[in-house]
Structure formats: C-alpha cells, structure tokens
Motif scaffolding. Sequence first.
Motif, PDB file in Angstrom:
ATOM      1  N   VAL A   1     -15.308  -6.695   8.717  1.00  0.00           N
ATOM      2  CA  VAL A   1     -15.627  -6.617   7.277  1.00  0.00           C
ATOM      3  C   VAL A   1     -16.628  -5.492   7.000  1.00  0.00           C
ATOM      4  CG1 VAL A   1     -16.588  -7.881   5.309  1.00  0.00           C
ATOM      5  CG2 VAL A   1     -15.061  -9.053   6.909  1.00  0.00           C
ATOM      6  N   PHE A   2     -17.614  -5.330   7.857  1.00  0.00           N
ATOM      7  CA  PHE A   2     -18.650  -4.310   7.690  1.00  0.00           C
ATOM      8  C   PHE A   2     -19.261  -4.389   6.286  1.00  0.00           C
ATOM      9  CE2 PHE A   2     -16.263  -2.168  11.175  1.00  0.00           C
ATOM     10  CZ  PHE A   2     -17.311  -1.968  12.062  1.00  0.00           C
ATOM     11  N   ALA A   3     -19.642  -5.618   5.896  1.00  0.00           N
ATOM     12  CA  ALA A   3     -20.175  -5.812   4.543  1.00  0.00           C
ATOM     13  C   ALA A   3     -21.601  -5.281   4.405  1.00  0.00           C
ATOM     14  CB  ALA A   3     -20.126  -7.300   4.196  1.00  0.00           C
ATOM     15  N   ARG A   4     -22.355  -5.253   5.508  1.00  0.00           N
ATOM     16  CA  ARG A   4     -23.755  -4.827   5.421  1.00  0.00           C
ATOM     17  C   ARG A   4     -23.923  -3.350   5.748  1.00  0.00           C
ATOM     18  NH1 ARG A   4     -27.146  -9.643   6.753  1.00  0.00           N
ATOM     19  NH2 ARG A   4     -25.650 -11.317   7.043  1.00  0.00           N
ATOM     20  N   GLU A   5     -24.882  -2.743   5.070  1.00  0.00           N
ATOM     21  CA  GLU A   5     -25.172  -1.322   5.344  1.00  0.00           C
ATOM     22  C   GLU A   5     -25.560  -1.133   6.808  1.00  0.00           C
ATOM     23  OE1 GLU A   5     -27.479  -0.469   1.385  1.00  0.00           O
ATOM     24  OE2 GLU A   5     -27.517   1.348   2.612  1.00  0.00           O
ATOM     25  N   SER A   6     -26.346  -2.110   7.340  1.00  0.00           N
ATOM     26  CA  SER A   6     -26.818  -1.972   8.727  1.00  0.00           C
ATOM     27  C   SER A   6     -25.643  -1.974   9.708  1.00  0.00           C
ATOM     28  CB  SER A   6     -27.792  -3.101   9.063  1.00  0.00           C
ATOM     29  OG  SER A   6     -27.151  -4.345   8.847  1.00  0.00           O
ATOM     30  N   GLU A   7     -24.622  -2.768   9.424  1.00  0.00           N
ATOM     31  CA  GLU A   7     -23.452  -2.824  10.311  1.00  0.00           C
ATOM     32  C   GLU A   7     -22.694  -1.486  10.262  1.00  0.00           C
ATOM     33  OE1 GLU A   7     -22.826  -7.621   9.504  1.00  0.00           O
ATOM     34  OE2 GLU A   7     -21.592  -6.162   8.441  1.00  0.00           O
TER      35      GLU A   7
ATOM     36  N   VAL B   1     -12.702   5.313  14.645  1.00  0.00           N
ATOM     37  CA  VAL B   1     -12.296   4.985  13.283  1.00  0.00           C
ATOM     38  C   VAL B   1     -12.793   3.583  12.979  1.00  0.00           C
ATOM     39  CG1 VAL B   1     -10.333   4.720  11.707  1.00  0.00           C
ATOM     40  CG2 VAL B   1     -10.195   6.358  13.596  1.00  0.00           C
ATOM     41  N   ALA B   2     -13.524   3.438  11.881  1.00  0.00           N
ATOM     42  CA  ALA B   2     -13.998   2.104  11.484  1.00  0.00           C
ATOM     43  C   ALA B   2     -13.296   1.723  10.195  1.00  0.00           C
ATOM     44  CB  ALA B   2     -15.509   2.119  11.295  1.00  0.00           C
TER      45      ALA B   2
ATOM     46  N   GLY C   1      -8.447  -9.796   3.502  1.00  0.00           N
ATOM     47  CA  GLY C   1      -7.210  -9.618   2.742  1.00  0.00           C
ATOM     48  C   GLY C   1      -7.043  -8.227   2.148  1.00  0.00           C
ATOM     49  N   THR C   2      -7.977  -7.325   2.423  1.00  0.00           N
ATOM     50  CA  THR C   2      -7.798  -5.957   1.908  1.00  0.00           C
ATOM     51  C   THR C   2      -6.779  -5.194   2.761  1.00  0.00           C
ATOM     52  OG1 THR C   2      -9.792  -5.352   3.139  1.00  0.00           O
ATOM     53  CG2 THR C   2     -10.045  -5.659   0.755  1.00  0.00           C
ATOM     54  N   GLY C   3      -6.441  -5.739   3.938  1.00  0.00           N
ATOM     55  CA  GLY C   3      -5.406  -5.117   4.768  1.00  0.00           C
ATOM     56  C   GLY C   3      -5.941  -4.301   5.928  1.00  0.00           C
ATOM     57  N   LYS C   4      -7.155  -4.635   6.392  1.00  0.00           N
ATOM     58  CA  LYS C   4      -7.770  -3.873   7.489  1.00  0.00           C
ATOM     59  C   LYS C   4      -6.930  -3.900   8.764  1.00  0.00           C
ATOM     60  CE  LYS C   4     -11.390  -6.528   7.484  1.00  0.00           C
ATOM     61  NZ  LYS C   4     -11.024  -7.413   6.358  1.00  0.00           N
ATOM     62  N   SER C   5      -6.570  -5.126   9.181  1.00  0.00           N
ATOM     63  CA  SER C   5      -5.853  -5.246  10.466  1.00  0.00           C
ATOM     64  C   SER C   5      -4.469  -4.621  10.364  1.00  0.00           C
ATOM     65  CB  SER C   5      -5.759  -6.711  10.883  1.00  0.00           C
ATOM     66  OG  SER C   5      -7.046  -7.261  10.931  1.00  0.00           O
TER      67      SER C   5
ATOM     68  N   VAL D   1     -11.045   3.292   0.087  1.00  0.00           N
ATOM     69  CA  VAL D   1      -9.595   3.484  -0.051  1.00  0.00           C
ATOM     70  C   VAL D   1      -9.007   2.250  -0.736  1.00  0.00           C
ATOM     71  CG1 VAL D   1      -7.417   3.666   1.248  1.00  0.00           C
ATOM     72  CG2 VAL D   1      -9.399   5.018   1.957  1.00  0.00           C
ATOM     73  N   ASP D   2      -8.196   2.480  -1.745  1.00  0.00           N
ATOM     74  CA  ASP D   2      -7.540   1.385  -2.459  1.00  0.00           C
ATOM     75  C   ASP D   2      -6.463   0.758  -1.556  1.00  0.00           C
ATOM     76  OD1 ASP D   2      -6.237  -0.303  -4.166  1.00  0.00           O
ATOM     77  OD2 ASP D   2      -5.435   1.267  -5.474  1.00  0.00           O
ATOM     78  N   GLY D   3      -6.689  -0.498  -1.193  1.00  0.00           N
ATOM     79  CA  GLY D   3      -5.747  -1.169  -0.289  1.00  0.00           C
ATOM     80  C   GLY D   3      -4.852  -2.155  -1.022  1.00  0.00           C
ATOM     81  N   SER D   4      -4.793  -2.046  -2.352  1.00  0.00           N
ATOM     82  CA  SER D   4      -4.052  -3.065  -3.115  1.00  0.00           C
ATOM     83  C   SER D   4      -2.558  -2.779  -3.212  1.00  0.00           C
ATOM     84  CB  SER D   4      -4.641  -3.212  -4.521  1.00  0.00           C
ATOM     85  OG  SER D   4      -4.505  -1.981  -5.201  1.00  0.00           O
ATOM     86  N   GLY D   5      -2.158  -1.565  -2.844  1.00  0.00           N
ATOM     87  CA  GLY D   5      -0.737  -1.212  -2.920  1.00  0.00           C
ATOM     88  C   GLY D   5      -0.001  -1.620  -1.658  1.00  0.00           C
ATOM     89  N   PRO D   6       1.243  -1.164  -1.511  1.00  0.00           N
ATOM     90  CA  PRO D   6       1.984  -1.486  -0.283  1.00  0.00           C
ATOM     91  C   PRO D   6       1.344  -0.834   0.949  1.00  0.00           C
ATOM     92  CG  PRO D   6       3.297  -0.115  -1.788  1.00  0.00           C
ATOM     93  CD  PRO D   6       1.996  -0.391  -2.475  1.00  0.00           C
ATOM     94  N   PRO D   7       1.599  -1.384   2.145  1.00  0.00           N
ATOM     95  CA  PRO D   7       0.946  -0.863   3.358  1.00  0.00           C
ATOM     96  C   PRO D   7       1.146   0.642   3.557  1.00  0.00           C
ATOM     97  CG  PRO D   7       2.130  -2.893   3.850  1.00  0.00           C
ATOM     98  CD  PRO D   7       2.460  -2.556   2.433  1.00  0.00           C
ATOM     99  N   GLU D   8       2.326   1.143   3.222  1.00  0.00           N
ATOM    100  CA  GLU D   8       2.604   2.579   3.419  1.00  0.00           C
ATOM    101  C   GLU D   8       1.667   3.442   2.584  1.00  0.00           C
ATOM    102  OE1 GLU D   8       4.804   0.283   2.656  1.00  0.00           O
ATOM    103  OE2 GLU D   8       6.023   0.170   4.482  1.00  0.00           O
ATOM    104  N   GLN D   9       1.349   2.920   1.388  1.00  0.00           N
ATOM    105  CA  GLN D   9       0.449   3.688   0.509  1.00  0.00           C
ATOM    106  C   GLN D   9      -0.962   3.734   1.096  1.00  0.00           C
ATOM    107  OE1 GLN D   9       0.485   2.669  -3.784  1.00  0.00           O
ATOM    108  NE2 GLN D   9      -1.760   2.723  -3.627  1.00  0.00           N
TER     109      GLN D   9
END
Length: 359
Positions: free
Chosen positions: A261-267, A177-178, A184-188, A329-337
Amino acid sequence: MIVTRNSAAFRYHGHLASSEIDELEYASLRIFECRRGLLEQRGRLGFVRRCHGDLHLANIVLIDGRPVLFDAIEFDRNIASVDVLYDLAFVLMDLIRYGSDAAANRVLNEYLARTPEDNFDALALLPLFMSMRAAIRANVLLTRLDDQDHSKDIKKQAQAYYDLARRLICPSPPCLVAIGGLSGTGKSTLGRMLAGAIRPPPGAILLRSDVMRKMLFHVNEIDPLPVAAYHSGTAETVYQKMTSKAVRILEQGCSVIVDAVFARESERSAIRSAAGNMNCNFVGIFLTADLETRTKRVGQRSGDASDATPEVAARQETYDLGAVDWTIVDGSGPPEQTFDLSAALFASDVQPTKAWFTP
Ligand SMILES: Nc1ncnc2c1ncn2[C@@H]1O[C@H](COP(=O)(O)OP(=O)(O)O)[C@@H](O)[C@H]1O
Ligand SMILES: [Mg+2]
C-alpha cells in the motif's frame, strides 16, 4: 568446461565472427570466476542434483493444459546432475528466445515462490546459466548444418540463439519499481503485467507485502490472518523485510517490483532511499481508483494473498497519505490502460514490446 567447449565449436563451424566468440567466452569466464564461490556453495547446500538436463521447449509438451517434461538426459548421470537453476535456465532462455519474456518471468517468479528461500541468493547465476544454455542450443544447431535442405533456416536459428547468448551475458543494470495504492487499485495486477517487461531478462522479481506478511506468520499465501496481524508494528516489520529482500536481489543484478500500500511517507521514502543507496534506477507508481471501483474489485477478488475486505477498503479512505512524490497513475480503467500509463514512465527499463500476459 562448457564455455570453452562452446567457443571451440563456434570457431570450428566458422560461421560466426571470431571477435564475438572471444567476447562471449571472456564475459562468460569472468562471471564464472566471480561466481565460483557461490556455485560451489550451491553444491554444498544440495542444489546440484540429478535434474532433467535438457529442458528446452521442444522437450516440454502441454497435455490437458499442463506442461509435461520428456526426453530428459537419462543416459549420463554427470550431464544430468546440475544446479537446479541451471535446469530452469534452459526453459527461461528458450521462452525469451521465442519472445515470451512474460512467460519466462512468470515461470521464474512461481518457481521462487515454491522453492527454498536460498534460490533468491543465487539469482546472480542466471545471466551465466541462461547464456550458456543459449550458446549450447546455437552449437547443437550448427552441428546440423550439413543437412543442405534446411541449412539456411538452421543457420538463422543458430544465429538467433548465439545473439541471445551474447545479450544475456551482459545484462543491463537492474531497477527497483515500487507500486503503491489503496486496496483494489490494481497494484498486484499491474505488478504481474509489468514484471516480464522489465529489463534485464528474465524480468523483475515480484515482492508483495501481503505474501511477506503470510510468510512471517507461517501460513499459506491465501489463508486469512486475524486482524491482529495488521497492527502497525507488524506492518513495519513487513516493510523492512521487503526492503532488505529487494536490496538482496538488486545486488545480484535482478530488477525488483515491490507491491504494497505504501500509505505512509516514511514507507515510500525508505524504499526510494534503498534504491538511491545502491545507485539504482527507481520508479515509484502510486495507483488511484475511486472507492466504488475499489470496493467492487476487493469484493470480487478470490484466491489472493490480500485479506482486505470492502470494509477495509472503505476505511482506507480516511488515511492521511501525506505528500505523494511518486507518479500518481489512474488505476480505475481496464488493466491494459493502467499498464500503458505505467510503462510510459520507464525510459529504457521496460522493453518496448507489450510482452505481458493477461492477468
Ligand atoms: N484495472 C482493472 N480493471 C478491472 N479489474 C481489475 C483491475 N485491476 C485489478 N482488477 C481486479 O480487481 C481485483 C483487485 O486487484 P489487485 O491487483 O489485487 O489490487 P491490489 O493489489 O491493489 O489490492 C482483482 O480481482 C483484479 O483481478
Ligand atoms: Mg495486491
């Protein structure tokens, strides 16, 4: 040999189907033979030593919120001298037995983070170790069956441990899973919530680029690094190291979550290809959240491996992300969402129960 001794005891008690006893014994011995070299190597490296020896949940008490171990095997040096992961496997198995998969996963991830790197190369032993621990527990309970008052309950408990022993010895295939997204989008947060719910038990091993970068520079996880540690050359090394470590873990049958972050396509394509090369199921999640939400979260965060500041978060808005072919995936809501939206992307790799802990 514990496996054959367990089987003999199961046959003697006569409560379990003999074909199932045969299956468990066969599968256990097969893994034992496959992993014999690794087991011996662990001994040579010093990972077989005097441990607690009987670390099921009834031998751990919480005192002022801290787990305290008691009732160790003190009377027999041989029984108490085991692979440190075999000791750990007892508590992992018992947490899973009581439906606390998320706790088992957290214990494992924390243990790996605090112990020598070699333990990452011994994860292949966990199915055998955890299954043997469950079988031992089943056996211990079956020996108590004479106590008529409790016999029905004991039989039920023994059966549950025995079923778990059978489940743990044949783990489902691992998945990779990547989780990408700007700071601050809540990845960790999402990674920690998902890890314990991913199959096979005890869940996914968490690999975070922020932690790997700190390791590369030999500093503590939450010690800040200078800006120079974030140039693109270092980023490349960090992504490469994270990918090869993910492969090393997947090869042993454990699932992995990579968090960067995986900001680049190559990553993004490199990590997806790593999963593809191994014929391993891949789930790519790219989290999004508006700048206001991200800067607020990054500004309030403390005690984390990330060095991102609100300024860094703002600068990331100018990144050219290229074509994002992972699920956004929209990560702006609460963590459960965010968890619910992400868990829906898994077919069979996430357990249906919400066995996660609050971040
Ligand atoms: N969905 C959310 N809602 C509210 N706060 C969150 C959410 N996800 C994360 N946070 C908080 O925001 C901060 C940043 O989250 P984190 O998971 O570290 O982001 P990332 O790893 O993407 O940089 C943390 O303090 C975390 O507790
Ligand atoms: Mg993070």
